[in-house]
Scaffold this motif. Structure first.
Motif, PDB file in Angstrom:
ATOM      1  N   TYR A  34       0.832  -1.199   0.000  1.00  0.00           N
ATOM      2  CA  TYR A  34       0.000   0.000   0.000  1.00  0.00           C
ATOM      3  C   TYR A  34       0.874   1.260   0.000  1.00  0.00           C
ATOM      4  CZ  TYR A  34      -3.012  -3.591   2.046  1.00  0.00           C
ATOM      5  OH  TYR A  34      -3.682  -4.763   2.295  1.00  0.00           O
ATOM      6  N   TYR A  36       0.269   5.356   1.013  1.00  0.00           N
ATOM      7  CA  TYR A  36      -0.608   6.358   1.620  1.00  0.00           C
ATOM      8  C   TYR A  36       0.071   7.723   1.545  1.00  0.00           C
ATOM      9  CZ  TYR A  36      -3.164   2.587   4.000  1.00  0.00           C
ATOM     10  OH  TYR A  36      -3.902   1.473   4.291  1.00  0.00           O
ATOM     11  N   LEU A  44      -4.508   9.374   7.269  1.00  0.00           N
ATOM     12  CA  LEU A  44      -3.853   8.789   6.110  1.00  0.00           C
ATOM     13  C   LEU A  44      -4.860   8.556   4.987  1.00  0.00           C
ATOM     14  CD1 LEU A  44      -2.135   7.893   8.707  1.00  0.00           C
ATOM     15  CD2 LEU A  44      -1.234   6.128   7.199  1.00  0.00           C
ATOM     16  N   LEU A  46      -5.394   6.554   1.488  1.00  0.00           N
ATOM     17  CA  LEU A  46      -4.883   5.472   0.647  1.00  0.00           C
ATOM     18  C   LEU A  46      -4.796   5.937  -0.801  1.00  0.00           C
ATOM     19  CD1 LEU A  46      -4.064   2.474   0.358  1.00  0.00           C
ATOM     20  CD2 LEU A  46      -6.497   1.939   0.058  1.00  0.00           C
ATOM     21  N   GLU A  59      -6.785   4.462  -5.818  1.00  0.00           N
ATOM     22  CA  GLU A  59      -7.930   4.850  -5.005  1.00  0.00           C
ATOM     23  C   GLU A  59      -8.444   6.245  -5.306  1.00  0.00           C
ATOM     24  OE1 GLU A  59      -9.685   3.005  -2.283  1.00  0.00           O
ATOM     25  OE2 GLU A  59      -8.928   1.698  -3.864  1.00  0.00           O
TER      26      GLU A  59
ATOM     27  N   PHE B  89      -4.925   6.613  15.876  1.00  0.00           N
ATOM     28  CA  PHE B  89      -5.908   6.458  14.803  1.00  0.00           C
ATOM     29  C   PHE B  89      -6.658   5.153  14.974  1.00  0.00           C
ATOM     30  CE2 PHE B  89      -4.581   9.786  11.936  1.00  0.00           C
ATOM     31  CZ  PHE B  89      -3.230   9.951  12.170  1.00  0.00           C
ATOM     32  N   LYS B 100      -7.931  -3.313   2.828  1.00  0.00           N
ATOM     33  CA  LYS B 100      -7.823  -1.860   2.784  1.00  0.00           C
ATOM     34  C   LYS B 100      -8.256  -1.244   4.101  1.00  0.00           C
ATOM     35  CE  LYS B 100      -9.929  -0.059  -0.720  1.00  0.00           C
ATOM     36  NZ  LYS B 100     -10.895   0.124  -1.807  1.00  0.00           N
ATOM     37  N   LEU B 101      -7.547  -0.178   4.494  1.00  0.00           N
ATOM     38  CA  LEU B 101      -7.868   0.530   5.733  1.00  0.00           C
ATOM     39  C   LEU B 101      -8.469   1.891   5.424  1.00  0.00           C
ATOM     40  CD1 LEU B 101      -4.637  -0.067   7.866  1.00  0.00           C
ATOM     41  CD2 LEU B 101      -6.806  -1.300   7.991  1.00  0.00           C
ATOM     42  N   PHE B 103      -8.936   5.258   7.498  1.00  0.00           N
ATOM     43  CA  PHE B 103      -8.505   5.879   8.739  1.00  0.00           C
ATOM     44  C   PHE B 103      -9.382   7.071   9.098  1.00  0.00           C
ATOM     45  CE2 PHE B 103      -4.419   4.105  10.005  1.00  0.00           C
ATOM     46  CZ  PHE B 103      -4.044   3.391   8.889  1.00  0.00           C
ATOM     47  N   GLY B 104      -9.513   7.303  10.381  1.00  0.00           N
ATOM     48  CA  GLY B 104     -10.072   8.543  10.871  1.00  0.00           C
ATOM     49  C   GLY B 104      -8.991   9.622  10.880  1.00  0.00           C
TER      50      GLY B 104
END
Lengths: 111, 113
Positions: A34, A36, A44, A46, A59, B89, B100-101, B103-104
């Motif tokens: 990944y 970011y 963060l 993506l 993305e 986070f 997939k992440l 995030f806040g």
């Protein structure tokens, strides 16, 4: 044990110049990878991910591209940098279904 | 779109006190959540995770609570130390294959000596 390496740690580039950031993972095979970007004081975002060699998913539309020429190598590139490309770029890896692990990032400043 | 958000952008606590950092998520399909700690100039570091079939998980000095009814996640840090000062986070995992992440925006925890 697995380790992730990102370089360079900091980079200052003029507007319009090209970019290449490299990320490599050791101690594992066929990881998800990944990229970011993190703006100052923010979360963060993506940018790209890859589940295998040559497989790249984007993305968000942007001035950047990613490539995965080898199983454990992930590269973030740009042909012409914009001021808005400044930020903290983080690479991460994970086995499927497990938490992502992050590198220490590259601080990119565009002048 | 759906997102993960944090209630408190900054939390200041005294050394030795317990800290509670909260997070709200909106994607009811998520079944896996992670807390990360990020120190200045470094990448996020994994702290603890929890799957949706659990409502509590404990680690060393940390506990994560998950309330699926109200879509709320919290991180509790016991006996907070100066070394705990960082941005925390929560992240929501979307898709087991892609992992997939989302995030806040993060909560800054400032520990006062």
């Amino acid at each position: 044990s697995q380790t992730i390496h990102q370089w360079p740690a900091t980079l200052v580039q003029p507007v319009g110049s090209p970019l290449s950031l490299e990320c490599t993972v050791e101690g594992t095979s066929n990881p998800n990878l990944y990229w970011y970007r993190q703006a100052a004081g923010r979360g963060l975002q993506l940018l790209f991910y890859s589940v295998g060699i040559g497989q790249i998913s984007s993305e968000v539309p942007q001035n950047l591209s990613a490539s995965r020429p080898q199983d454990r190598q992930f590269i973030l590139s740009s042909k012409k940098l914009l001021l808005s490309d400044s930020g903290f770029y983080l690479c991460a890896w994970s086995p499927q279904g497990r938490p992502q692990h992050f590198g220490d990032g590259t601080r990119l400043s565009i002048l | 779109g759906e997102s993960v958000g944090l209630h408190l952008p900054t939390l200041s606590v005294q050394e030795g006190d317990n800290s509670i950092i909260n997070c709200a998520y909106s994607n009811s399909a998520s079944d896996y959540f992670i807390w990360y700690k990020q120190e200045s100039g470094k990448g996020p570091q994994f702290i603890i995770d929890i799957r949706s079939n659990m409502d509590k998980r404990q680690g060393q000095r940390v506990t994560v609570l998950l309330n699926k009814t109200v879509k709320h996640l919290s991180l509790q840090i016991a006996a907070t130390q100066p070394g705990d000062s960082a941005v925390y986070f929560c992240a929501e995992v979307l898709g087991r294959a892609t992992n997939k992440l989302i995030f806040g925006t993060g909560t800054l925890l400032a520990v006062q000596p």
